[in-house]
Write a protein that holds these residues in place. Structure first.
Motif, PDB file in Angstrom:
ATOM      1  N   ALA A  73     -42.412 -12.650 102.417  1.00 50.16           N
ATOM      2  CA  ALA A  73     -43.438 -13.449 101.836  1.00 50.16           C
ATOM      3  C   ALA A  73     -44.993 -12.949 102.172  1.00 50.16           C
ATOM      4  O   ALA A  73     -45.937 -12.902 101.211  1.00 50.16           O
ATOM      5  N   ALA A  74     -45.171 -12.332 103.342  1.00 49.16           N
ATOM      6  CA  ALA A  74     -46.426 -11.798 103.738  1.00 49.16           C
ATOM      7  C   ALA A  74     -46.895 -10.602 102.909  1.00 49.16           C
ATOM      8  O   ALA A  74     -48.094 -10.237 102.869  1.00 49.16           O
ATOM      9  N   GLY A  75     -45.856  -9.822 102.807  1.00 43.07           N
ATOM     10  CA  GLY A  75     -45.853  -8.476 101.864  1.00 43.07           C
ATOM     11  C   GLY A  75     -47.153  -7.541 102.432  1.00 43.07           C
ATOM     12  O   GLY A  75     -47.793  -6.873 101.887  1.00 43.07           O
ATOM     13  N   LEU A  76     -46.843  -7.572 103.831  1.00 44.26           N
ATOM     14  CA  LEU A  76     -47.835  -6.605 104.757  1.00 44.26           C
ATOM     15  C   LEU A  76     -47.233  -5.194 105.229  1.00 44.26           C
ATOM     16  O   LEU A  76     -46.381  -5.124 105.480  1.00 44.26           O
ATOM     17  N   PRO A  77     -48.021  -4.057 104.834  1.00 41.80           N
ATOM     18  CA  PRO A  77     -47.594  -2.837 104.970  1.00 41.80           C
ATOM     19  C   PRO A  77     -47.305  -2.667 106.322  1.00 41.80           C
ATOM     20  O   PRO A  77     -46.629  -1.665 106.722  1.00 41.80           O
ATOM     21  N   ASN A  78     -48.081  -3.256 107.518  1.00 40.57           N
ATOM     22  CA  ASN A  78     -47.891  -2.984 108.828  1.00 40.57           C
ATOM     23  C   ASN A  78     -46.989  -3.771 109.435  1.00 40.57           C
ATOM     24  O   ASN A  78     -47.008  -3.777 110.855  1.00 40.57           O
ATOM     25  N   LEU A  79     -46.101  -4.451 108.732  1.00 37.30           N
ATOM     26  CA  LEU A  79     -45.284  -5.359 109.380  1.00 37.30           C
ATOM     27  C   LEU A  79     -43.896  -4.904 108.915  1.00 37.30           C
ATOM     28  O   LEU A  79     -43.415  -4.894 107.992  1.00 37.30           O
TER      29      LEU A  79
END
Length: 201
Positions: A73-79
């Motif tokens: 859901a966050a769609g973060l490249p660094n996660l």
């Protein structure tokens, strides 16, 4: 069967105070390993707020699906996708750890699990790696508040092997793993944030 997305109100309550400390600790671009990511809310929030970091959530197998829902859901490249890590089971899913964060885990663990956790840190942490532990601690053998005493009673009713750990013992175990206490930060709701750093040697 779809796993229901987990939610922790305490994570929402404490994420900003924690951020204000860890943003001064994790200043260099690196990968932060999180032990006991729980719902995954902290991982998403800190990865979003600290984009110079790569964030690696970990937890026991039964919690990974919920963390993955938050990550997607966050769609973060660094996660990064969550990894299975049980501190008592070797080897850990890493060859080295550049930085480490853990919140509200030590009081859920048994003393043996806490000792295994720090033994693992002694093995996997890089030299000079920063380490942050958030949660309640006892000092000089005493609770710091009536609410912590009640919380500890609740923890022991739930699991007799769990309970709020003693600050002095944590510092001793950390020292055995080559970690030096750098700061002990007062936090809301009678919690603390302990900042350690692995020795350079």
């Amino acid at each position: 069967m779809t796993t229901q997305k987990p939610f922790s109100q305490s994570c929402e309550n404490n994420k900003l105070p924690i951020l204000r400390v860890i943003e001064t600790v994790f200043t260099d671009p690196t990968t932060v390993w999180e032990i006991g990511s729980g719902t995954g809310q902290h991982a998403c929030y800190f990865a979003e707020q600290l984009p110079h970091l790569a964030w690696q959530p970990t937890d026991r197998a039964e919690n990974l699906a919920g963390i993955e829902q938050w990550r997607i859901a966050a769609g973060l490249p660094n996660l990064h996708p969550p990894l299975c890590l049980d501190v008592e089971h070797a080897p850990w899913p890493c060859s080295q750890i550049q930085a480490l964060f853990s919140a509200n885990t030590l009081h859920i663990m048994s003393q043996n699990q806490v000792e295994a956790c720090f033994a693992g840190l002694g093995e996997y942490l890089n030299a000079a790696a920063p380490v942050c532990f958030y949660g309640p601690f006892n000092y000089a053998g005493s609770y710091t508040s009536d609410s912590n005493a009640r919380f500890d009673e609740w923890l022991k009713q739930r699991d007799p092997l769990s309970g709020i750990k003693h600050f002095e013992n944590i510092v001793e175990l950390a020292a055995q793993a080559g970690l030096e206490l750098r700061s002990d930060c007062e936090m809301p709701a009678n919690n603390r944030l302990l900042v350690f750093r692995k020795s350079d040697g």
